[in-house]
Design a protein around this motif. Structure first.
Motif, short mmCIF file in Angstrom:
data_model
loop_
_atom_site.label_atom_id
_atom_site.label_comp_id
_atom_site.label_asym_id
_atom_site.label_seq_id
_atom_site.Cartn_x
_atom_site.Cartn_y
_atom_site.Cartn_z
N GLU A 296 46.14 -46.59 -47.89
CA GLU A 296 45.15 -47.57 -48.57
C GLU A 296 44.67 -48.72 -47.89
O GLU A 296 43.44 -49.11 -47.73
CB GLU A 296 45.97 -47.91 -49.89
N ASN A 297 45.48 -49.46 -47.08
CA ASN A 297 45.06 -50.71 -46.22
C ASN A 297 43.96 -50.09 -45.34
O ASN A 297 43.29 -50.99 -44.86
CB ASN A 297 46.29 -51.39 -45.85
N CYS A 298 44.28 -49.03 -44.35
CA CYS A 298 43.38 -48.64 -43.58
C CYS A 298 42.19 -48.26 -44.35
O CYS A 298 40.91 -48.48 -43.47
CB CYS A 298 43.86 -47.03 -43.10
N LEU A 299 41.93 -47.81 -45.36
CA LEU A 299 40.70 -47.31 -45.90
C LEU A 299 39.87 -48.68 -46.30
O LEU A 299 38.85 -48.57 -45.92
CB LEU A 299 41.00 -46.59 -47.18
N LYS A 300 40.78 -49.70 -46.80
CA LYS A 300 39.92 -51.09 -46.89
C LYS A 300 39.31 -51.43 -45.56
O LYS A 300 38.31 -52.14 -45.56
CB LYS A 300 40.76 -51.87 -47.76
N GLY A 301 40.43 -51.52 -44.68
CA GLY A 301 39.88 -52.15 -43.45
C GLY A 301 38.54 -51.34 -42.74
O GLY A 301 37.54 -52.02 -42.13
N LEU A 302 38.43 -50.10 -42.90
CA LEU A 302 37.29 -49.29 -42.16
C LEU A 302 36.14 -49.66 -43.34
O LEU A 302 35.16 -49.66 -42.55
CB LEU A 302 37.62 -47.75 -42.36
N GLU A 303 36.45 -49.68 -44.33
CA GLU A 303 35.18 -50.17 -45.28
C GLU A 303 34.46 -51.50 -44.96
O GLU A 303 33.44 -51.68 -44.74
CB GLU A 303 35.44 -50.23 -46.71
N LEU A 304 35.28 -52.63 -44.56
CA LEU A 304 34.95 -53.77 -43.98
C LEU A 304 34.41 -53.85 -42.65
O LEU A 304 33.44 -54.21 -42.39
CB LEU A 304 36.08 -54.63 -43.93
N GLU A 305 34.87 -52.69 -41.85
CA GLU A 305 34.52 -52.64 -40.56
C GLU A 305 32.93 -52.03 -40.59
O GLU A 305 32.16 -52.35 -39.74
CB GLU A 305 35.22 -51.60 -39.99
N VAL A 318 28.38 -47.30 -36.23
CA VAL A 318 28.46 -46.98 -37.52
C VAL A 318 28.87 -45.52 -37.63
O VAL A 318 29.70 -45.04 -38.79
CB VAL A 318 27.09 -47.20 -38.23
N LYS A 319 28.42 -44.48 -36.88
CA LYS A 319 28.67 -43.34 -36.83
C LYS A 319 30.10 -43.04 -36.52
O LYS A 319 30.97 -42.19 -37.26
CB LYS A 319 27.79 -42.25 -35.88
N GLU A 320 30.81 -43.71 -35.65
CA GLU A 320 32.12 -43.49 -35.31
C GLU A 320 32.94 -43.96 -36.51
O GLU A 320 33.89 -43.23 -36.95
CB GLU A 320 32.41 -44.38 -34.08
N THR A 321 32.78 -44.97 -37.20
CA THR A 321 33.42 -45.58 -38.18
C THR A 321 33.60 -44.84 -39.45
O THR A 321 34.24 -44.52 -40.03
CB THR A 321 33.09 -47.10 -38.63
N LEU A 322 32.24 -44.11 -39.73
CA LEU A 322 31.91 -43.28 -40.87
C LEU A 322 33.00 -42.01 -40.59
O LEU A 322 33.74 -41.59 -41.62
CB LEU A 322 30.69 -42.91 -41.18
N HIS A 326 35.92 -40.86 -43.01
CA HIS A 326 36.12 -39.60 -43.62
C HIS A 326 37.65 -39.21 -43.53
O HIS A 326 38.27 -38.81 -44.58
CB HIS A 326 35.02 -38.89 -42.97
N LYS A 327 38.19 -39.34 -42.35
CA LYS A 327 39.45 -38.66 -41.96
C LYS A 327 40.52 -39.59 -42.98
O LYS A 327 41.24 -39.12 -43.37
CB LYS A 327 39.71 -38.94 -40.77
N LYS A 510 29.98 -63.00 -31.31
CA LYS A 510 31.63 -62.71 -31.35
C LYS A 510 31.75 -61.29 -32.40
O LYS A 510 32.76 -60.73 -32.18
CB LYS A 510 31.90 -64.06 -32.27
N GLN A 511 30.83 -61.19 -33.23
CA GLN A 511 31.16 -59.99 -34.26
C GLN A 511 31.09 -58.93 -33.28
O GLN A 511 31.71 -57.80 -33.47
CB GLN A 511 30.04 -60.09 -35.09
N LEU A 512 30.01 -58.71 -32.26
CA LEU A 512 30.00 -57.69 -31.48
C LEU A 512 31.32 -57.32 -30.57
O LEU A 512 31.61 -56.27 -30.70
CB LEU A 512 28.51 -57.96 -30.51
N ASN A 513 31.63 -58.55 -30.06
CA ASN A 513 32.99 -58.43 -29.37
C ASN A 513 34.08 -57.78 -30.02
O ASN A 513 34.84 -57.06 -29.51
CB ASN A 513 33.31 -59.91 -28.68
N ASN A 514 34.39 -58.31 -31.29
CA ASN A 514 35.25 -57.80 -32.18
C ASN A 514 35.08 -56.37 -32.34
O ASN A 514 35.96 -55.40 -32.35
CB ASN A 514 35.30 -58.29 -33.46
N VAL A 515 33.90 -55.89 -32.58
CA VAL A 515 33.74 -54.32 -32.93
C VAL A 515 34.07 -53.55 -31.61
O VAL A 515 34.67 -52.61 -31.79
CB VAL A 515 32.18 -54.13 -33.22
N TYR A 516 33.62 -54.03 -30.65
CA TYR A 516 33.76 -53.01 -29.31
C TYR A 516 35.18 -53.17 -28.52
O TYR A 516 35.44 -52.32 -27.83
CB TYR A 516 32.46 -53.73 -28.22
N ARG A 517 35.84 -54.26 -29.16
CA ARG A 517 37.21 -54.21 -28.92
C ARG A 517 38.03 -53.26 -29.62
O ARG A 517 39.09 -53.07 -29.07
CB ARG A 517 37.76 -55.84 -29.06
N LYS A 518 37.43 -52.77 -30.59
CA LYS A 518 38.22 -51.97 -31.63
C LYS A 518 38.37 -50.45 -30.97
O LYS A 518 37.22 -50.08 -30.48
CB LYS A 518 37.96 -51.83 -32.99
#
Length: 518
Positions: A296-305, A318-322, A326-327, A510-518
């Motif tokens: 459940e927590n994983c799902l919420k985190g991916l939605e925010l991401e 966006v493609k990667e996170t979608l 899905h998984k 900063k947001q970009l850096n957070n995204v690409y660090r993941k």
């Protein structure tokens, strides 16, 4: 003559809906108009219309509250909601209310007529279906199953009810099974399915009941090795019905007849997640148990991401996170189809905005009403992913077209010049006009006429898009980007950037850096 009621607090819009189409010629009579939900409910209770066309955002009683009460007063009435593009929160509630459709203002008359006709056709089909059910044995089955599910077998005498239906289940163990076809079966096919079930279960004590035109329930009386036998029967039935693409779900086995209600509920729960696990297969109740809180927590985190990445304008991420989302949904299993539709509507709205922001004027825009209809008709998680991936691809295509246009009208020549010189802080409309040998007023009017926007708006947009691209480079500083896109004043650049993107340059990076660090 069909009946329709129009509910809209804006009198001009209301009159426009009533008068822009010759409803009488279409076999439709407007039997009432109202400016708010309270007045409309009185008309609906009296007239029992087939269709209500209503604004959502109204005084006194809004369309959503009215919609809930309509279900009590006239459950068969189809509701078509109208609202502005920005009112996404209302679209979520409209899905939950099972509104027939949701149209954005201003509404095209032809589109409105088409949706009303579709609603009437849908009303006709459901009315005929209900009439047939009430006139036949399946109606009794429906009543029995409703009581069995609602009461769990605890509040009424299951054995007595079965006897009245001519059914005898000897036990000592009992279970329920549902057989669902992905398409509505015609009379001949339904009889074939019933005959196949009867042949297969000939040696068992059982009862098969038609719950609706594409779903049967089987109540089983089992003896030794009941769970093994139940699985074997499901496998054999699935093989016999391969031509019909059926999903079979199994409730657990219980030692008491009154517990059949539990097994039936479990079969329904298993059937409710076929949109995630997959259709055309056998699903037991145990397969549907949600993994854990971590999923459940994983799902919420991916939605925010996903939200963040769409806002940052990076479709590849966006493609990667979608794909990850899905998984995660498959892993969680217990996400209702209605929740998936709300998710699809939320992200499709955000992606639609991105496509519109990047597309060129000559490229045909999406019809958001069609997208909404696709979401309403979603049957599986795969449908949702396909809709969103299609929008992401359109976004990518629009970004590419924005970079690679080769059209050369006066405006296109001007745009080409701007693309090459946007970094020039002294760039003006006059300078551009001189470069293509036209007058400044002429070019200004041409911009507005051909493209629907003015020179200043376009220059701001191209500079901001270039700035977004530059900020995605790790080694670029804000002041360097500022100079590269034609600004001498970093503070003014930051104000313009935040107005365009919702972030300051530093926040965006900063947001970009957070995204690409993941």
């Amino acid at each position: 003559m069909y009946k329709m009621i129009v509910v809209e607090d804006d009198r001009i819009i209301r009159r426009g809906i009533c008068q822009s189409i010759n409803w009488e010629e279409q076999g439709i009579s407007i039997v009432g108009e109202a400016g708010d939900g309270e007045v409309a409910l009185e008309l609906i209770a009296k007239e029992q219309p087939q269709v209500v066309v209503s604004d959502i955002n109204m005084p006194f009683m809004d369309g959503l509250e009215m919609g809930k009460k309509i279900k009590e007063l006239s459950h068969a009435t189809r509701i078509i909601f109208l609202t502005g593009y920005e009112d996404f929160k209302y679209a979520q509630e409209a899905i939950k209310l099972k509104a027939f459709d949701y149209l954005l203002k201003p509404v095209d008359s032809e589109l409105l007529l088409k949706k009303v006709q579709e609603a009437l056709e849908d009303w006709e089909q459901e009315t005929k279906k209900e009439r047939r059910i009430k006139e036949s044995l399946p109606y009794l089955h429906q009543r029995f199953f409703k009581e069995l599910v609602n009461n769990g077998g605890q509040q009424f005498d299951v054995e007595k009810e079965l006897v009245e239906l001519g059914i005898a289940l000897e036990g000592p163990e009992y279970a329920a099974m549902l057989v669902h076809s992905s398409t509505v079966l015609d009379g001949k096919t339904k009889q074939t399915v019933t005959d196949l079930i009867s042949d297969l279960f000939a040696e068992e004590t059982y009862s098969v009941m038609e719950l609706n035109p594409n779903e049967h329930a089987i109540l089983l009386s089992l003896t030794d090795e009941s769970d093994k036998r139940k699985g074997e029967l499901a496998q054999q039935l699935s093989q016999m019905l391969t031509e019909h693409t059926v999903t079979i779900t199994l409730g657990r086995t219980y030692p008491n007849l009154f517990e059949l209600g539990k097994s039936l509920v479990e079969s329904h729960l298993a059937m409710d997640v076929r949109h995630i696990i997959g259709t055309g297969r056998i699903i037991s109740f145990e397969d549907t148990v949600s993994s854990n809180e971590e999923a459940e927590n994983c799902l919420k985190g991916l939605e925010l991401e996903l939200e963040t990445q769409i806002k940052l304008g990076i479709p590849d991420k966006v493609k990667e996170t979608l794909n990850q989302l899905h998984k995660a949904i498959i892993n969680k299993k217990s996400v209702p189809l209605s929740d998936l539709k709300i998710l699809a509507l939320k992200f499709s709205t955000m992606l639609f905005f991105e496509v519109e922001k990047w597309k060129k004027e000559e490229v045909k825009s999406f019809n958001s009403s069609d997208i909404y209809k696709d979401i309403i008709e979603m049957k599986t998680l795969s449908d949702m992913i396909a809709i969103l991936n299609h929008l992401i691809q359109q976004w990518c295509d629009a970004m590419e077209r924005s970079k690679d246009s080769n059209n050369y009208s006066h405006v296109d020549q001007a745009i080409n010049y701007i693309k090459k010189h946007y970094h020039d802080s002294t760039l003006t409309l006059k300078k551009v006009a001189e470069s293509i040998h036209v007058s400044t007023p002429y070019l200004s009017n041409l911009f507005k006429h051909e493209k629907g926007f003015n020179f200043g708006e376009y220059l701001l947009e191209i500079r901001m898009k270039k700035a977004m691209e530059e900020l995605q480079k790790a080694d670029m500083k804000t002041y360097e980007v500022c100079e590269k896109v034609g600004y001498n004043n970093p503070q003014y650049f930051s104000i313009c950037f935040k107005k365009f993107t919702g972030y300051t340059p530093a926040e965006y990076k900063k947001q970009l850096n957070n995204v690409y660090r993941k």
